[in-house]
Design a protein around this motif. Structure first.
Motif, short mmCIF file in Angstrom:
data_model
loop_
_atom_site.label_atom_id
_atom_site.label_comp_id
_atom_site.label_asym_id
_atom_site.label_seq_id
_atom_site.Cartn_x
_atom_site.Cartn_y
_atom_site.Cartn_z
N THR A 60 47.77 112.57 -45.11
CA THR A 60 48.69 113.21 -44.18
C THR A 60 49.66 112.22 -43.53
O THR A 60 50.57 112.65 -42.82
CB THR A 60 47.92 113.96 -43.08
N PHE A 61 49.47 110.94 -43.77
CA PHE A 61 50.37 109.92 -43.24
C PHE A 61 51.50 109.60 -44.23
O PHE A 61 52.36 108.79 -43.93
CB PHE A 61 49.60 108.64 -42.91
N ARG A 62 51.46 110.18 -45.40
CA ARG A 62 52.44 109.86 -46.44
C ARG A 62 53.76 110.58 -46.20
O ARG A 62 53.80 111.71 -45.69
CB ARG A 62 51.89 110.25 -47.81
N ALA A 63 54.83 109.95 -46.64
CA ALA A 63 56.15 110.58 -46.57
C ALA A 63 56.17 111.90 -47.33
O ALA A 63 56.74 112.89 -46.86
CB ALA A 63 57.21 109.63 -47.14
N SER A 64 55.53 111.93 -48.48
CA SER A 64 55.53 113.15 -49.29
C SER A 64 54.83 114.30 -48.58
O SER A 64 55.18 115.47 -48.77
CB SER A 64 54.86 112.89 -50.64
N HIS A 65 53.85 114.00 -47.73
CA HIS A 65 53.15 115.07 -47.01
C HIS A 65 54.09 115.75 -46.02
O HIS A 65 54.01 116.97 -45.83
CB HIS A 65 51.94 114.50 -46.27
N VAL A 66 54.95 114.98 -45.37
CA VAL A 66 55.93 115.57 -44.45
C VAL A 66 56.85 116.51 -45.22
O VAL A 66 57.15 117.62 -44.76
CB VAL A 66 56.75 114.48 -43.73
N MET A 67 57.29 116.07 -46.40
CA MET A 67 58.15 116.92 -47.21
C MET A 67 57.45 118.23 -47.56
O MET A 67 58.07 119.30 -47.56
CB MET A 67 58.54 116.19 -48.49
N GLU A 68 56.18 118.15 -47.87
CA GLU A 68 55.42 119.34 -48.29
C GLU A 68 55.11 120.27 -47.12
O GLU A 68 55.10 121.49 -47.28
CB GLU A 68 54.13 118.91 -48.97
N SER A 69 54.86 119.70 -45.94
CA SER A 69 54.41 120.51 -44.80
C SER A 69 55.55 121.05 -43.95
O SER A 69 55.42 122.10 -43.32
CB SER A 69 53.47 119.69 -43.93
N GLY A 70 56.66 120.33 -43.87
CA GLY A 70 57.80 120.78 -43.09
C GLY A 70 57.70 120.52 -41.60
O GLY A 70 58.63 120.80 -40.85
#
Length: 213
Positions: A60-70
């Protein structure tokens, strides 16, 4: 400088979503400052700030997680900006600090049992021969709701939390700096959160966080 340009477990700019975000945002641009400010605005406003979204799980600390979660909170949003910057050739590194929040949501402060927000994350970008700080945590809509000026970033000066709100009241103070990091120091963050909020230690150890209820 190489360590601040390469992909990592958390600055995962080789992920297709992060790649697209970085390249689409900076399409046609050649000036690193212009690219950095464009990436800052989207990192700030396209992803809602949500402190309740915190999880101890490393993914959940990854940049890609932010992209996926919004939606996310300060550290992952800073990492997204940093990862996108690296994707277009701008060195970046994560900064961590403890901050005092004077006008945060009372319900959240009550759950923390403190106005100190431990392990606040911001990003440092290397532009025009120097490191500058950027804080893309609070999206513009939330700032308007909290009656706080929206925090802008021009790529040439440090942009950290506003010291006062729109009414002149103290808003945010930096209390303790922990330095900068080429990647997210996950274990260090969790250890410091457990020390800052001992009543939440069991939740943090179990991978949970405080609820909205």
């Amino acid at each position: 400088m190489e360590q601040y340009l390469r992909p990592t477990e958390f600055f995962d700019f080789e992920h297709p979503l992060v790649q697209s975000f970085a390249l689409e945002t900076t399409a046609g641009m050649h000036d690193p400052v212009a690219m950095a400010t464009a990436l800052y605005l989207r990192s700030r406003d396209d992803f809602r700030y949500d402190p309740y979204s915190f999880s101890t799980h490393p993914s959940t600390f990854r940049a890609s997680h932010v992209m996926e979660s919004g939606a996310s909170y300060c550290i992952p949003k800073a990492v997204l900006l940093g990862a996108a910057a690296r994707a277009v050739g701008i060195p970046s590194r994560l900064g961590l600090a403890d901050v005092m929040n004077h006008i945060s949501e009372p319900r959240f402060v009550e759950k923390l049992r403190s106005q100190v927000f431990a392990m606040h994350g911001y990003i440092e970008l290397f532009l025009e021969g120097k490191w500058v700080k950027a804080t893309p945590a609070f999206n513009a809509a939330l700032c308007h709701k909290m009656q706080v000026d929206v925090l802008d970033f021009n790529g040439r000066e440090d942009s950290i939390f506003q010291p006062y709100d729109a009414s002149g009241r103290h808003f945010m103070q930096y209390l303790k700096e922990y330095g900068h990091f080429a990647d997210v120091p996950h274990a260090f963050i969790i250890t410091n959160l457990q020390a800052a909020y001992p009543h939440l230690k069991d939740l943090l150890e179990s991978g949970q966080w405080i609820s909205r209820d």
